[in-house]
Design an enzyme around this catalytic site. Structure first.
Site, mmCIF file in Angstrom:
data_model
loop_
_atom_site.group_PDB
_atom_site.id
_atom_site.type_symbol
_atom_site.label_atom_id
_atom_site.label_comp_id
_atom_site.label_asym_id
_atom_site.label_seq_id
_atom_site.Cartn_x
_atom_site.Cartn_y
_atom_site.Cartn_z
ATOM 1 N N ASP A 30 40.645 -55.849 -31.545
ATOM 2 C CA ASP A 30 39.396 -56.467 -31.087
ATOM 3 C C ASP A 30 38.719 -55.524 -30.086
ATOM 4 O O ASP A 30 39.227 -55.307 -28.986
ATOM 5 C CB ASP A 30 39.779 -57.799 -30.405
ATOM 6 C CG ASP A 30 38.578 -58.674 -30.126
ATOM 7 O OD1 ASP A 30 37.436 -58.180 -30.181
ATOM 8 O OD2 ASP A 30 38.795 -59.875 -29.829
ATOM 9 N N LEU A 31 37.609 -54.941 -30.483
ATOM 10 C CA LEU A 31 36.918 -53.989 -29.603
ATOM 11 C C LEU A 31 36.331 -54.691 -28.389
ATOM 12 O O LEU A 31 35.864 -55.827 -28.495
ATOM 13 C CB LEU A 31 35.795 -53.290 -30.381
ATOM 14 C CG LEU A 31 36.109 -52.043 -31.218
ATOM 15 C CD1 LEU A 31 37.557 -51.622 -31.139
ATOM 16 C CD2 LEU A 31 35.618 -52.160 -32.618
ATOM 17 N N TYR A 90 28.919 -53.879 -29.040
ATOM 18 C CA TYR A 90 27.556 -53.333 -29.050
ATOM 19 C C TYR A 90 27.279 -52.543 -27.767
ATOM 20 O O TYR A 90 26.664 -51.476 -27.799
ATOM 21 C CB TYR A 90 26.498 -54.442 -29.191
ATOM 22 C CG TYR A 90 26.451 -55.157 -30.523
ATOM 23 C CD1 TYR A 90 27.324 -54.846 -31.557
ATOM 24 C CD2 TYR A 90 25.495 -56.145 -30.750
ATOM 25 C CE1 TYR A 90 27.264 -55.516 -32.769
ATOM 26 C CE2 TYR A 90 25.419 -56.821 -31.963
ATOM 27 C CZ TYR A 90 26.310 -56.509 -32.967
ATOM 28 O OH TYR A 90 26.240 -57.168 -34.157
ATOM 29 N N ARG A 110 29.390 -58.209 -16.577
ATOM 30 C CA ARG A 110 30.173 -59.459 -16.521
ATOM 31 C C ARG A 110 30.639 -59.772 -15.111
ATOM 32 O O ARG A 110 30.646 -60.920 -14.683
ATOM 33 C CB ARG A 110 31.386 -59.375 -17.461
ATOM 34 C CG ARG A 110 30.960 -59.526 -18.904
ATOM 35 C CD ARG A 110 32.111 -59.534 -19.885
ATOM 36 N NE ARG A 110 31.603 -59.074 -21.178
ATOM 37 C CZ ARG A 110 32.235 -59.193 -22.334
ATOM 38 N NH1 ARG A 110 33.435 -59.737 -22.371
ATOM 39 N NH2 ARG A 110 31.687 -58.758 -23.439
ATOM 40 N N ASP A 117 33.458 -56.310 -35.085
ATOM 41 C CA ASP A 117 34.286 -55.760 -34.009
ATOM 42 C C ASP A 117 35.745 -56.200 -34.033
ATOM 43 O O ASP A 117 36.477 -55.945 -33.087
ATOM 44 C CB ASP A 117 33.665 -56.099 -32.649
ATOM 45 C CG ASP A 117 33.619 -57.602 -32.395
ATOM 46 O OD1 ASP A 117 33.815 -58.381 -33.340
ATOM 47 O OD2 ASP A 117 33.386 -57.994 -31.235
ATOM 48 N N GLU A 118 36.173 -56.847 -35.111
ATOM 49 C CA GLU A 118 37.571 -57.249 -35.195
ATOM 50 C C GLU A 118 38.158 -56.863 -36.547
ATOM 51 O O GLU A 118 37.462 -56.896 -37.563
ATOM 52 C CB GLU A 118 37.703 -58.775 -35.011
ATOM 53 C CG GLU A 118 37.294 -59.250 -33.629
ATOM 54 C CD GLU A 118 37.459 -60.762 -33.465
ATOM 55 O OE1 GLU A 118 38.272 -61.364 -34.195
ATOM 56 O OE2 GLU A 118 36.764 -61.317 -32.606
#
EC number: 2.7.7.7
Length: 472
Positions: free
Chosen positions: A53-54, A58, A90, A145-146
């Site tokens: 999982d990146l 984006y 975040r 992305d996974e």
DNA sequence: TGGGGTTAT
DNA sequence: ATAACCC
């Protein structure tokens, strides 16, 4: 897997058992060897699966494109939403899918880049999948992305290379979920540890060759691998040993956190008073089957115990290409045509680069409506063979006939003589075929998948026929 | 909510 | 053709 679907005996449990056996035979050696010896492999049902999982994908791609963004709080914007953001952002309170105005209020220094064009993300996404395929060809994509990779075979091979005295020297790479102690005399532990080493190599390769960081989770099935990959969050990995499975699944605060239990199912379960994983685990299976149907009920009940026998299905090339655009208002046919033409230009480029030919085109709209969750309508039709032929040839006047077709589909959905208000248009090319299978000849009938399969299986027959242009 | 994807019915 | 699921 297609064969399993079509030839299974119909009993769920038996089909599953049979499927696992067949997969193991396939995994153990050559597929062409299936008919010589159909012997169940040892370890027939314990797999080693990794979920990769990146991190904020984006945003990572944008930071690679423009390294000046690296140390700044960065958000990727689509329309008025920040769809994802880096960890700098975040920390400052920006969340995924946050309104741009709200995000700017929270974090005035937030740098925004437009991410409505997915081209670079899509290209990087496939580079990741291809890199993982170098480790094992069995890679299943989930979004951009996974990825899931079935490591069972690779792990077996590595264990066979080891001497018996080396087994006790196997170590874990990354975290062990729940800090559980490793038992090197337990073969399941050993296999998962080797899986964690392969996962670390995958992440190293992603970083060295593509500059991308991400998480990985290693476990005995896809559900658990996915859940455990998120336990330590940016750029770390975690392995789940079997003894901590119940701990993991019960660590979820709500059933909607179980992948496979989506919006609708959650609403339905909540109406039954089910909110926690434990509620679901102990709920009457009979009542559940009546409410959700036997298939969904049995599947999600298993999921609630951390059980998931779904195989990692190699994604291969995409089944469809689509481009969409959303907007506040489109209320004229002329404007719709312009927007459709824009979508089409990008799509024709993509399809050209792919090499395969789409045999179906679909137009999707969303109408403005007070409050209708999921209000999309679509019309599709076959692409005429003379248009298909011109599709990758550099002949750019495939535009005119395609626009004509799409506008017919448009008028079939939207009564242009009456006022209308659309908020989304999307064009999709699907039913992709490798080459011109549409050659004439007596054999053609037998070689057309839709006809062949439909005639003796029923599983793949088209229940709905495409709209044909003659119908207008 | 965006701009994508998949499979099942 | 739509509905559910995933990101």
């Amino acid at each position: 897997w297609v064969e399993l679907e079509e030839e299974g005996c119909g009993n769920e449990e038996d089909d599953e058992a049979w499927a696992m056996e067949l997969l193991d035979v396939g995994a153990a050696g050559s597929l062409q060897g299936v008919h010589d010896q159909v012997l169940p492999t040892q370890n027939s049902s314990t797999r080693v699966i990794v979920h990769v999982d990146l991190d904020c994908f984006y945003a990572q791609v944008e930071m690679i494109s423009n390294p000046e963004l690296k140390d700044k709080p960065l958000g990727v914007q689509q329309k008025y939403l920040v769809v994802t953001c880096n960890y700098e952002a975040r920390k400052l309170g920006v969340k995924k899918l946050m309104n741009v105005r709200v995000a700017k209020e929270k974090c005035p220094q937030l740098v925004l880049v437009n991410g409505e064009d997915l081209t670079r993300y899509r290209e990087m996404s496939y580079k990741v999948t291809e890199l993982l395929e170098e480790f094992s060809p069995v890679v299943e994509r989930l979004g951009f992305d996974e990825n899931f990779v079935d490591l069972t075979e690779m792990v077996e091979k590595r264990l066979q290379q080891l001497q018996s005295d080396e087994l006790s020297a196997v170590t874990v790479s990354g975290h062990v979920y729940n800090n559980q102690s490793i038992n090197l005399h337990d073969i399941l532990h050993i296999r998962l540890l080797v899986g964690s080493q392969i996962a670390a190599e995958m992440r190293e390769a992603m970083y060295n060759r593509l500059g991308l960081t991400g998480c990985a989770g290693v476990a005995s099935n896809k559900l658990l691998a996915k859940l455990v990959s998120g336990v330590f969050k940016p750029n770390q990995q975690t392995v789940l040993l079997p003894e901590s499975c119940q701990h993991l699944i019960r660590s979820l605060n709500h059933i909607k956190e179980i992948p496979g239990i989506g919006y609708k199912t959650t609403k339905c379960l909540e109406a039954l008073g089910i909110t926690s994983v434990h509620d679901l685990q102990t709920f009457s299976s009979k009542i559940l089957e009546k409410e959700l149907g036997i298939l969904v009920a049995q599947r999600i009940l298993k999921l609630s115990f951390g059980e998931d026998n779904s195989p990692v299905i190699p994604s291969g090339p995409p089944q469809s290409f689509s481009e969409e655009d959303s907007f506040k208002k489109c209320s004229s046919e002329v404007e719709a045509k312009k927007r459709i033409e824009e979508l089409l230009v990008s799509l024709l480029n993509r399809v050209c680069r792919d090499g395969r030919k789409p045999h179906t085109v679909k137009l999707i709209i969303r109408r403005y409506s007070s409050e209708k969750h999921y209000g999309r309508e679509s019309r599709q039709c076959p692409i005429p063979s003379h248009v298909i032929q011109k599709l990758g040839t550099g002949n750019y006047d495939v535009m005119t006939p395609m626009v004509d077709i799409l506008m017919k589909l448009f008028r079939n959905m939207v009564n242009v003589k009456m006022p209308f208000h659309l908020t989304l248009l999307s064009v999709c090319f699907c039913n992709l075929k490798a080459l011109n299978t549409a050659k004439k000849g007596p054999m053609d009938y037998y070689l057309t998948p839709s006809l062949t399969t439909a005639s003796h299986s029923g599983k793949r027959s088209f229940k709905m026929k495409d709209t044909h242009m003659e119908d207008f």
